[in-house]
Scaffold this active site. Structure first.
Site, PDB file in Angstrom:
ATOM      1  N   LYS A 180      21.965  -9.868  18.488  1.00 20.26           N
ATOM      2  CA  LYS A 180      23.001  -9.244  17.646  1.00 20.26           C
ATOM      3  C   LYS A 180      23.638 -10.270  16.714  1.00 20.26           C
ATOM      4  O   LYS A 180      23.931  -9.973  15.568  1.00 20.26           O
ATOM      5  CB  LYS A 180      24.094  -8.609  18.516  1.00 20.26           C
ATOM      6  CG  LYS A 180      25.125  -7.869  17.672  1.00 20.26           C
ATOM      7  CD  LYS A 180      26.158  -7.168  18.507  1.00 20.26           C
ATOM      8  CE  LYS A 180      27.251  -8.092  18.951  1.00 20.26           C
ATOM      9  NZ  LYS A 180      28.105  -8.607  17.877  1.00 20.26           N
ATOM     10  N   ASP A 181      23.840 -11.485  17.233  1.00 19.29           N
ATOM     11  CA  ASP A 181      24.426 -12.538  16.390  1.00 19.29           C
ATOM     12  C   ASP A 181      23.289 -13.347  15.779  1.00 19.29           C
ATOM     13  O   ASP A 181      23.043 -14.501  16.142  1.00 19.29           O
ATOM     14  CB  ASP A 181      25.363 -13.410  17.228  1.00 19.29           C
ATOM     15  CG  ASP A 181      26.522 -12.595  17.768  1.00 19.29           C
ATOM     16  OD1 ASP A 181      27.229 -11.968  16.954  1.00 19.29           O
ATOM     17  OD2 ASP A 181      26.707 -12.553  18.996  1.00 19.29           O
ATOM     18  N   ARG A 192      34.188  -7.057  21.257  1.00 22.00           N
ATOM     19  CA  ARG A 192      35.213  -6.568  20.321  1.00 22.00           C
ATOM     20  C   ARG A 192      35.235  -5.033  20.218  1.00 22.00           C
ATOM     21  O   ARG A 192      36.145  -4.482  19.588  1.00 22.00           O
ATOM     22  CB  ARG A 192      35.007  -7.184  18.936  1.00 22.00           C
ATOM     23  CG  ARG A 192      35.326  -8.680  18.911  1.00 22.00           C
ATOM     24  CD  ARG A 192      35.300  -9.265  17.519  1.00 22.00           C
ATOM     25  NE  ARG A 192      35.916 -10.574  17.453  1.00 22.00           N
ATOM     26  CZ  ARG A 192      35.265 -11.742  17.473  1.00 22.00           C
ATOM     27  NH1 ARG A 192      33.951 -11.760  17.594  1.00 22.00           N
ATOM     28  NH2 ARG A 192      35.920 -12.884  17.399  1.00 22.00           N
ATOM     29  N   GLN A 242      35.905 -21.811  16.820  1.00 20.86           N
ATOM     30  CA  GLN A 242      35.078 -20.886  16.040  1.00 20.86           C
ATOM     31  C   GLN A 242      35.885 -19.703  15.499  1.00 20.86           C
ATOM     32  O   GLN A 242      35.324 -18.796  14.893  1.00 20.86           O
ATOM     33  CB  GLN A 242      33.859 -20.423  16.835  1.00 20.86           C
ATOM     34  CG  GLN A 242      34.138 -19.527  18.021  1.00 20.86           C
ATOM     35  CD  GLN A 242      32.867 -19.265  18.833  1.00 20.86           C
ATOM     36  OE1 GLN A 242      32.386 -20.122  19.571  1.00 20.86           O
ATOM     37  NE2 GLN A 242      32.297 -18.082  18.717  1.00 20.86           N
ATOM     38  N   HIS A 244      25.559  -9.287  27.895  1.00 26.83           N
ATOM     39  CA  HIS A 244      25.602 -10.586  28.571  1.00 26.83           C
ATOM     40  C   HIS A 244      24.793 -10.553  29.868  1.00 26.83           C
ATOM     41  O   HIS A 244      24.089 -11.507  30.207  1.00 26.83           O
ATOM     42  CB  HIS A 244      27.045 -10.948  28.938  1.00 26.83           C
ATOM     43  CG  HIS A 244      27.963 -11.136  27.771  1.00 26.83           C
ATOM     44  ND1 HIS A 244      28.959 -10.244  27.457  1.00 26.83           N
ATOM     45  CD2 HIS A 244      28.026 -12.123  26.843  1.00 26.83           C
ATOM     46  CE1 HIS A 244      29.616 -10.677  26.397  1.00 26.83           C
ATOM     47  NE2 HIS A 244      29.073 -11.804  25.987  1.00 26.83           N
TER      48      HIS A 244
HETATM   49  O1  PAF Z   1      28.217 -15.699  21.145  1.00 31.51           O
HETATM   50  C1  PAF Z   1      29.220 -16.158  21.725  1.00 31.51           C
HETATM   51  O2  PAF Z   1      29.784 -15.561  22.643  1.00 31.51           O
HETATM   52  C2  PAF Z   1      29.769 -17.512  21.300  1.00 31.51           C
HETATM   53  O3  PAF Z   1      29.646 -17.690  19.928  1.00 31.51           O
HETATM   54  C3  PAF Z   1      29.156 -18.696  22.065  1.00 31.51           C
HETATM   55  C4  PAF Z   1      27.663 -18.816  21.808  1.00 31.51           C
HETATM   56  C5  PAF Z   1      29.390 -18.509  23.573  1.00 31.51           C
HETATM   57  C6  PAF Z   1      29.811 -20.008  21.637  1.00 31.51           C
HETATM   58  O4  PAF Z   1      31.180 -19.997  21.853  1.00 31.51           O
END
Ligand code: PAF
Length: 294
Positions: free
Chosen positions: A146-147, A184, A58, A34
């Site tokens: 990563k996502d 996580r 989500q 981050h």
């Molecule tokens: O990647 C994340 O942390 C979440 O999916 C996001 C983009 C902040 C949306 O809640």
């Protein structure tokens, strides 16, 4: 650094920002991945806004919403040190007030991979990210490679809904042993944490097989499965090889860039990782033609 927890204060803060604004949406439990996004945003914009919101929509019923790691004071200290100007920390009721009814479905890109395993996940992601874009009105928004499917979904949404901003994608930040940083990872036991480095080893082996001329997806999948199987506590959930631009499953490998993604289960924790092939491509950012964003 200003911390705002309501929309009026966020809008008031935004009105005072001349020049470009970079947005880093997060769910908190911050790590170096981050902070790399924040630093990139800091380097490219006059102002940086971050959000911390564990987005309930989500998470599926059986997922870890209630036990998702939360440590706002620590997160705020990290964001301040990284140079964030404003942090938005809404409550679920602010984002989804009673009788909330509007959702964003990004159709095809949300299917397969995580979309199949986590029904409704990308609908929740797309909706909250669209709301954050409307609230913050950034010129750029920052996400981690990563996502990868999340990136693809958001890029497509930005293109389809004409959001006037650029999606910036930052390479996956890794621990020293190659494990992709993730909020996580704190769920892992010491034994699982040690074993988790197998995920990166499997991807590197796949890349080597690709460079050595392996030209079927099945052969690459076998390489990955064998490496993962060498760790008793690791269980391969899936490995997928898709065209990095269209996300269509490929079997025969051509010159087109590939996205190799996998999920490995360590007990009840699912760890995601991925790699683009050829490996020098690094992120999905340049591959925007089909995914949108651009
Ligand atoms: O990647 C994340 O942390 C979440 O999916 C996001 C983009 C902040 C949306 O809640």
């Amino acid at each position: 650094m200003k911390v705002v927890d309501n929309i009026a204060a966020l809008r008031a803060a935004r009105e005072h920002m001349g020049g470009s604004v970079g947005l880093v949406p997060t769910m908190g439990a911050l790590h170096a991945g981050h902070i790399a996004l924040v630093k990139q945003a800091r380097a490219e914009n006059e102002h940086v806004v971050a959000s911390i919101f564990v987005n309930p929509s989500q998470f599926a019923q059986n997922e870890d919403l209630s036990k998702y790691p939360r440590d706002i004071p620590r997160d705020l200290a990290m964001l301040e040190a990284a140079g964030v100007d404003v942090v938005f920390t809404p409550t679920p009721d602010l984002i989804y007030p009673p009788n909330y009814q509007t959702w964003i479905e990004v159709e095809t890109v949300s299917q397969g991979l995580e979309g199949d395993r986590r029904p409704g996940h990308f609908r929740g992601v797309a909706t909250v990210v669209a709301k954050l874009f409307n609230l913050v009105q950034p010129q750029r928004a920052y996400f981690g490679q990563k996502d990868a499917q999340q990136v693809a979904v958001i890029k497509r949404m930005v293109r389809d809904l004409n959001f006037p901003l650029a999606i910036r994608v930052y390479p996956t930040v890794r621990e020293a042993d190659g494990l992709a940083m993730s909020s996580r990872n704190v769920y892992l036991s010491a034994e699982q944490r040690t074993a988790a480095s197998v995920i990166r080893r499997a991807l590197v082996s796949a890349s080597k097989a690709y460079e050595a001329g392996e030209r079927t997806a099945e052969d690459i999948r076998v390489v990955i499965s064998e490496v993962i199987a060498s760790e008793a506590v690791a269980e391969l959930d899936y490995v997928s090889i898709v065209d990095a631009e269209t996300l269509n499953v490929v079997e025969a490998i051509t010159e087109r860039p590939l996205l190799v993604s996998l999920v490995v289960k360590m007990g009840s924790t699912r760890l995601l990782d991925n790699m683009l092939l050829p490996a020098h491509l690094n992120t999905l950012e340049g591959l925007t033609q089909t995914l949108g964003g651009g």
